[in-house]
Design a protein around this motif. Structure first.
Motif, PDB file in Angstrom:
ATOM      1  N   PHE A  41       0.863  -1.119   0.093  1.00  0.00           N
ATOM      2  CA  PHE A  41       0.117   0.202  -0.091  1.00  0.00           C
ATOM      3  C   PHE A  41       0.885   1.280  -0.064  1.00  0.00           C
ATOM      4  O   PHE A  41       1.998   1.054   0.273  1.00  0.00           O
ATOM      5  CB  PHE A  41      -0.748  -0.035   1.189  1.00  0.00           C
ATOM      6  CG  PHE A  41      -1.958  -1.168   1.511  1.00  0.00           C
ATOM      7  CD1 PHE A  41      -3.034  -0.979   0.597  1.00  0.00           C
ATOM      8  CD2 PHE A  41      -1.773  -2.156   2.178  1.00  0.00           C
ATOM      9  CE1 PHE A  41      -4.114  -1.762   0.578  1.00  0.00           C
ATOM     10  CE2 PHE A  41      -2.708  -3.069   2.118  1.00  0.00           C
ATOM     11  CZ  PHE A  41      -3.851  -3.068   1.349  1.00  0.00           C
ATOM     12  N   ARG A 211       3.623  -5.722   4.400  1.00  0.00           N
ATOM     13  CA  ARG A 211       2.536  -5.480   5.282  1.00  0.00           C
ATOM     14  C   ARG A 211       2.737  -3.883   5.655  1.00  0.00           C
ATOM     15  O   ARG A 211       3.388  -3.492   5.899  1.00  0.00           O
ATOM     16  CB  ARG A 211       2.451  -6.361   6.436  1.00  0.00           C
ATOM     17  CG  ARG A 211       2.381  -7.582   6.073  1.00  0.00           C
ATOM     18  CD  ARG A 211       2.516  -8.525   7.297  1.00  0.00           C
ATOM     19  NE  ARG A 211       1.783  -8.283   8.277  1.00  0.00           N
ATOM     20  CZ  ARG A 211       0.387  -9.021   8.329  1.00  0.00           C
ATOM     21  NH1 ARG A 211      -0.022  -9.837   7.469  1.00  0.00           N
ATOM     22  NH2 ARG A 211      -0.474  -8.528   9.497  1.00  0.00           N
ATOM     23  N   ASN A 246      -5.233 -13.636  -7.631  1.00  0.00           N
ATOM     24  CA  ASN A 246      -6.214 -13.688  -6.722  1.00  0.00           C
ATOM     25  C   ASN A 246      -5.857 -14.042  -5.211  1.00  0.00           C
ATOM     26  O   ASN A 246      -5.887 -13.119  -4.324  1.00  0.00           O
ATOM     27  CB  ASN A 246      -7.368 -14.813  -6.739  1.00  0.00           C
ATOM     28  CG  ASN A 246      -8.088 -14.509  -8.172  1.00  0.00           C
ATOM     29  OD1 ASN A 246      -8.331 -13.362  -8.529  1.00  0.00           O
ATOM     30  ND2 ASN A 246      -8.702 -15.315  -8.763  1.00  0.00           N
ATOM     31  N   ILE A 249      -3.922 -10.556  -3.917  1.00  0.00           N
ATOM     32  CA  ILE A 249      -5.118  -9.651  -3.775  1.00  0.00           C
ATOM     33  C   ILE A 249      -5.824 -10.006  -2.657  1.00  0.00           C
ATOM     34  O   ILE A 249      -6.070  -9.035  -1.613  1.00  0.00           O
ATOM     35  CB  ILE A 249      -6.115  -9.312  -4.986  1.00  0.00           C
ATOM     36  CG1 ILE A 249      -5.366  -8.802  -6.110  1.00  0.00           C
ATOM     37  CG2 ILE A 249      -7.117  -8.566  -4.548  1.00  0.00           C
ATOM     38  CD1 ILE A 249      -5.871  -8.297  -7.353  1.00  0.00           C
ATOM     39  N   GLU A 250      -6.196 -11.173  -2.525  1.00  0.00           N
ATOM     40  CA  GLU A 250      -6.972 -11.743  -1.332  1.00  0.00           C
ATOM     41  C   GLU A 250      -5.897 -11.276   0.183  1.00  0.00           C
ATOM     42  O   GLU A 250      -6.526 -10.959   1.014  1.00  0.00           O
ATOM     43  CB  GLU A 250      -7.262 -13.284  -1.263  1.00  0.00           C
ATOM     44  CG  GLU A 250      -8.441 -13.685  -1.046  1.00  0.00           C
ATOM     45  CD  GLU A 250      -8.800 -14.907  -1.398  1.00  0.00           C
ATOM     46  OE1 GLU A 250      -8.432 -15.992  -0.784  1.00  0.00           O
ATOM     47  OE2 GLU A 250      -9.427 -14.933  -2.384  1.00  0.00           O
ATOM     48  N   TYR A 251      -4.635 -11.756  -0.025  1.00  0.00           N
ATOM     49  CA  TYR A 251      -3.822 -11.351   1.063  1.00  0.00           C
ATOM     50  C   TYR A 251      -3.746  -9.864   1.345  1.00  0.00           C
ATOM     51  O   TYR A 251      -4.165  -9.703   2.459  1.00  0.00           O
ATOM     52  CB  TYR A 251      -2.572 -11.695   0.727  1.00  0.00           C
ATOM     53  CG  TYR A 251      -1.516 -11.773   1.863  1.00  0.00           C
ATOM     54  CD1 TYR A 251      -1.570 -12.554   2.729  1.00  0.00           C
ATOM     55  CD2 TYR A 251      -0.481 -10.656   1.764  1.00  0.00           C
ATOM     56  CE1 TYR A 251      -0.612 -12.312   3.936  1.00  0.00           C
ATOM     57  CE2 TYR A 251       0.285 -10.294   2.767  1.00  0.00           C
ATOM     58  CZ  TYR A 251       0.533 -11.247   4.035  1.00  0.00           C
ATOM     59  OH  TYR A 251       1.049 -10.862   5.019  1.00  0.00           O
ATOM     60  N   LEU A 252      -3.727  -9.187   0.198  1.00  0.00           N
ATOM     61  CA  LEU A 252      -3.681  -7.617   0.720  1.00  0.00           C
ATOM     62  C   LEU A 252      -4.862  -6.975   1.199  1.00  0.00           C
ATOM     63  O   LEU A 252      -4.829  -6.450   2.125  1.00  0.00           O
ATOM     64  CB  LEU A 252      -3.305  -6.742  -0.548  1.00  0.00           C
ATOM     65  CG  LEU A 252      -1.709  -6.954  -1.033  1.00  0.00           C
ATOM     66  CD1 LEU A 252      -1.550  -6.474  -2.591  1.00  0.00           C
ATOM     67  CD2 LEU A 252      -0.741  -6.664  -0.158  1.00  0.00           C
ATOM     68  N   MET A 253      -5.839  -7.521   0.628  1.00  0.00           N
ATOM     69  CA  MET A 253      -7.147  -7.287   1.116  1.00  0.00           C
ATOM     70  C   MET A 253      -7.348  -7.880   2.398  1.00  0.00           C
ATOM     71  O   MET A 253      -8.116  -6.836   3.393  1.00  0.00           O
ATOM     72  CB  MET A 253      -8.609  -7.805   0.135  1.00  0.00           C
ATOM     73  CG  MET A 253      -8.486  -7.386  -1.277  1.00  0.00           C
ATOM     74  SD  MET A 253      -9.142  -5.787  -1.411  1.00  0.00           S
ATOM     75  CE  MET A 253     -10.870  -6.327  -1.534  1.00  0.00           C
ATOM     76  N   GLY A 254      -7.012  -8.693   2.719  1.00  0.00           N
ATOM     77  CA  GLY A 254      -7.079  -9.228   4.109  1.00  0.00           C
ATOM     78  C   GLY A 254      -6.400  -8.421   5.183  1.00  0.00           C
ATOM     79  O   GLY A 254      -6.955  -8.035   6.247  1.00  0.00           O
ATOM     80  N   GLY A 256      -5.943  -5.234   4.660  1.00  0.00           N
ATOM     81  CA  GLY A 256      -6.575  -4.081   4.692  1.00  0.00           C
ATOM     82  C   GLY A 256      -7.863  -4.069   5.744  1.00  0.00           C
ATOM     83  O   GLY A 256      -8.072  -3.438   6.476  1.00  0.00           O
ATOM     84  N   GLU A 257      -8.525  -5.582   5.604  1.00  0.00           N
ATOM     85  CA  GLU A 257      -9.645  -5.509   6.707  1.00  0.00           C
ATOM     86  C   GLU A 257      -9.011  -5.550   8.019  1.00  0.00           C
ATOM     87  O   GLU A 257      -9.711  -4.848   9.045  1.00  0.00           O
ATOM     88  CB  GLU A 257     -10.074  -6.907   6.263  1.00  0.00           C
ATOM     89  CG  GLU A 257     -10.908  -7.059   5.032  1.00  0.00           C
ATOM     90  CD  GLU A 257     -12.219  -6.008   5.124  1.00  0.00           C
ATOM     91  OE1 GLU A 257     -12.951  -5.940   6.362  1.00  0.00           O
ATOM     92  OE2 GLU A 257     -12.482  -5.190   4.356  1.00  0.00           O
ATOM     93  N   LYS A 260      -8.615  -2.188   9.245  1.00  0.00           N
ATOM     94  CA  LYS A 260      -9.890  -1.610   9.676  1.00  0.00           C
ATOM     95  C   LYS A 260     -10.498  -2.135  10.814  1.00  0.00           C
ATOM     96  O   LYS A 260     -10.736  -1.187  11.673  1.00  0.00           O
ATOM     97  CB  LYS A 260     -10.692  -1.798   8.568  1.00  0.00           C
ATOM     98  CG  LYS A 260     -11.037  -0.856   7.300  1.00  0.00           C
ATOM     99  CD  LYS A 260     -12.383  -1.096   6.544  1.00  0.00           C
ATOM    100  CE  LYS A 260     -12.134  -0.756   5.227  1.00  0.00           C
ATOM    101  NZ  LYS A 260     -12.706  -1.334   4.412  1.00  0.00           N
TER     102      LYS A 260
END
Lengths: 279, 368
Positions: A41, A211, A246, A249-254, A256-257, A260
């Motif tokens: 990010f 991360r 996938n 991206i899933e890892y990165l989104m994870g 991010g979550e 949050k």
């Protein structure tokens, strides 16, 4: 032996109570001739990591080893392409490249230096613009100059800090191909820092997510087992590509979550209902 | 400044046709003029100049009347009706002996300007004649090892402008030679910057007059034995010292605030310390250095007048002061002539610096 090795590298800015640890416990090994991409990010400490590797910054703790020796200063062995091109605006394209050539090959004759400059400007396709100032060039052309400048020093390793971040998608694609072309000719070791997963998959052998900081660390690595040369249009149908993409991206989104969730704070609202003035 | 030419209807006017032919010969597109641009760039300034002269004329007339009435009234109370009438008649006749002394009108100033030019012609002719007359004699004197005879007459107005320009350029060069290197050194080191800061902050606002006195104290002693022109030395050093601060501060700031990216480039390319200064830091701070130099030159020109006035160095400053002391009929208008010339020369100097600044620096955005 690993070509470039980072061992438990930490970097802290500031001292005392105001200290913020940007990078913590970074471990990374890059073999000779490998093309590694680090994806993260914005604001996750990517540039700090790059500066540690190229020698502009020193780690607070841990070691950065290049060919087995600790990195203490910048070196012509490691060429850097900066995020914002960093061309000197008062010099022409040729002069910008010549500055690097003169430093890297001080013993060469004037003629040899000149030829070298011309060759690298030619390589990035800017020969017609060799006498132009950076201001007169488009963003893509400026980045090409930066590429020519970094490569003209004939570095053993090339470090790219979001080199294409500020470019539009089409120019970006073109330059990706050009960089890959140049890289595949003599297989220099390359480290690409990017925020674009697709770019990483298209270009690199391995992708390592960073991360987000503070206390940024490297995540698990993803190997890209796709034959080179890769074709951008075919890539979309490649099952390995889809799978890796996938997964990353899933890892990165994870992450991010997670971030949050950490930031979430539940506020209890008082149990009130509006008073009616009608009745 | 763009040169603008007013051509209202080029098709009908002979001059317009000639102009068109001229442009087509040069193979340049004739500049297009829109009515609005002409209005803004030519008509409005001319109108404002005329307005200014008109106001000035009326103002000076009003002041003249006030002064004249005062004179007549004074004659009336001191010497009676007859003397008052005589004074009135004298003023009305335009006799120089009894004109009220006040703000001169534009026409008087213009007349004085012409007088000064004529005066210059006379003096230069005189000088030339003197040179011719003494040429043979001087050769003999030089051969005999004696000093040649030089013209020692009064300098003309134009000569004084020349002296002033010489002084201001000497002062400007002095400021450049002192301020730019020191600025670079201060800019490079934060320690030096903080150790010099108090000095700069204290001396920057010191008035030119005080500088002059300080320089006078030192130069007077140092030039005791030599017969060099100490007034010139004192004035140009004072000008330099007064004016150098802008350059010093700007250079230091320019050097201190070089874009970090450029410094990183220098590091990655592994430039040596000197090369880093000359190839990266200096070029990138040139725009700020030149902004400083431009301020320095205009400050130098501004303080020069005051310094010349006090140092008795021949130049526009002493011209103004001498005319003020002189109190002749046209002294006031000569002072106004000098004022306009000082302003115009200052403006031209600033323009020259702007051109140089644009030629040297990489970001060509500097403007008035």
């Amino acid at each position: 032996m690993a070509y470039l090795e980072l061992k438990n590298v930490c970097k802290t800015y500031g001292t005392g109570e105001q200290a913020t640890q940007v990078l913590s416990d970074i471990n990374l090994t890059i073999g000779e001739g490998e093309f590694v991409a680090i994806v993260g990010f914005t604001g996750s400490g990517k540039t700090t990591l790059v500066n540690l590797i190229n020698g502009l910054l020193k780690p607070t703790s841990g070691e950065v080893l290049f060919k087995g020796k600790p990195v203490v200063d910048t070196s012509h062995e490691r060429g850097v392409i900066f995020q914002n091109y960093s061309l000197l605006p008062w010099l022409s394209v040729g002069q910008n490249v010549a500055m690097a050539v003169k430093e890297a090959f001080p013993k060469d004759s004037k003629k040899a230096q000149k030829e070298r400059v011309a060759a690298y400007v030619e390589m990035v396709g800017l020969s017609p613009a060799i006498n132009k100032r950076p201001k007169e060039l488009s963003g893509g052309m400026r980045q090409r100059v930066a590429v020519a400048r970094a490569l003209s020093m004939n570095p053993e390793m090339i470090i790219m800090d979001e080199p294409l971040g500020a470019l539009d998608a089409l120019t970006r694609g073109n330059l990706q191909d050009e960089i890959l072309n140049i890289w595949s000719k003599d297989k220099r070791t390359a480290l690409l820092i990017t925020n674009d997963v697709d770019e990483g998959i298209y270009m690199a052998d391995r992708i390592i997510p960073l991360r987000p900081g503070p206390n940024a660390t490297l995540g698990p690595e993803f190997k890209i087992d796709i034959e080179r040369p890769r074709d951008k249009t075919e890539l979309n149908d490649n099952p390995t590509y889809k799978k890796t993409r996938n997964a990353i991206i899933e890892y990165l989104m994870g992450i991010g979550e997670e971030r949050k969730a950490e930031a979430k704070k539940v506020y209890e609202l008082p149990d009130l209902s509006p008073k009616s003035f009608v009745a | 400044m763009k040169q603008s030419v007013t051509v209202n209807e080029p098709k009908d006017l002979k001059a317009g046709v000639a102009l068109k032919a001229f442009f087509s010969k040069l193979k340049i597109k004739p500049p297009k003029f829109e009515v609005k641009t002409i209005l803004r760039k030519v008509v409005v300034p001319i109108v404002s100049i005329l307005l200014f002269i008109g106001l000035w004329h009326m103002g000076s007339k009003a002041l003249f009347n006030v002064e004249a009435n005062y004179k007549i009234e004074k004659a009336l109370t001191d010497q009676g009706q007859a003397a008052a009438d005589a004074t009135k008649a004298c003023i009305a006749s335009g006799d120089l002996s009894c004109q009220p002394n006040t703000l001169p009108s534009p026409s008087q100033v213009w007349a004085s300007f012409n007088t000064l030019l004529a005066d210059h012609k006379t003096i230069s002719a005189d000088k030339l004649a003197f040179k011719e007359k003494t040429a043979a004699l001087n050769e003999k004197r030089i051969a005999a090892g004696k000093e040649p005879i030089t013209y020692t007459g009064r300098p003309s107005f134009v000569d004084q402008i020349g002296t002033s320009l010489k002084t201001v350029f000497a002062g400007f060069l002095l400021a450049l030679v002192i301020a730019v290197p020191i600025g670079i050194i201060i800019g490079l080191s934060e320690t030096l910057r903080s150790s010099f800061n108090w000095l700069i902050q204290i001396f920057k606002p010191v008035s030119p007059v005080v500088w002059l006195l300080l320089v006078f104290m030192i130069v007077k002693t140092m030039t005791k034995d030599s017969n060099s022109d100490s007034a010139f030395i004192i004035s140009f050093i004072s000008v330099g010292l007064c004016a150098m601060w802008a350059t010093l501060v700007n250079t230091a700031m320019g050097v201190a605030t070089v874009d970090k990216d450029y410094i990183n480039v220098a590091k990655v390319l592994k430039l040596g310390a000197l090369q880093k200064v000359f190839k990266v830091i200096l070029p990138s701070s040139l725009p700020l250095i030149f902004t400083g130099l431009r301020i320095t030159l205009s400050v130098a020109w501004m303080v020069l007048i005051a310094i010349e006035l006090l140092a008795q160095s021949p130049g526009l400053g002493s011209f103004v002061w001498e005319e003020f002391q002189n109190g002749a009929n046209d002294s006031n208008s000569k002072i106004i002539v000098a004022m306009f010339l000082i302003g115009i020369i200052g403006f031209l100097l600033d323009r020259i610096m702007l051109v140089v600044q644009n030629a040297v620096s990489f970001n060509k955005n500097a403007s008035a």
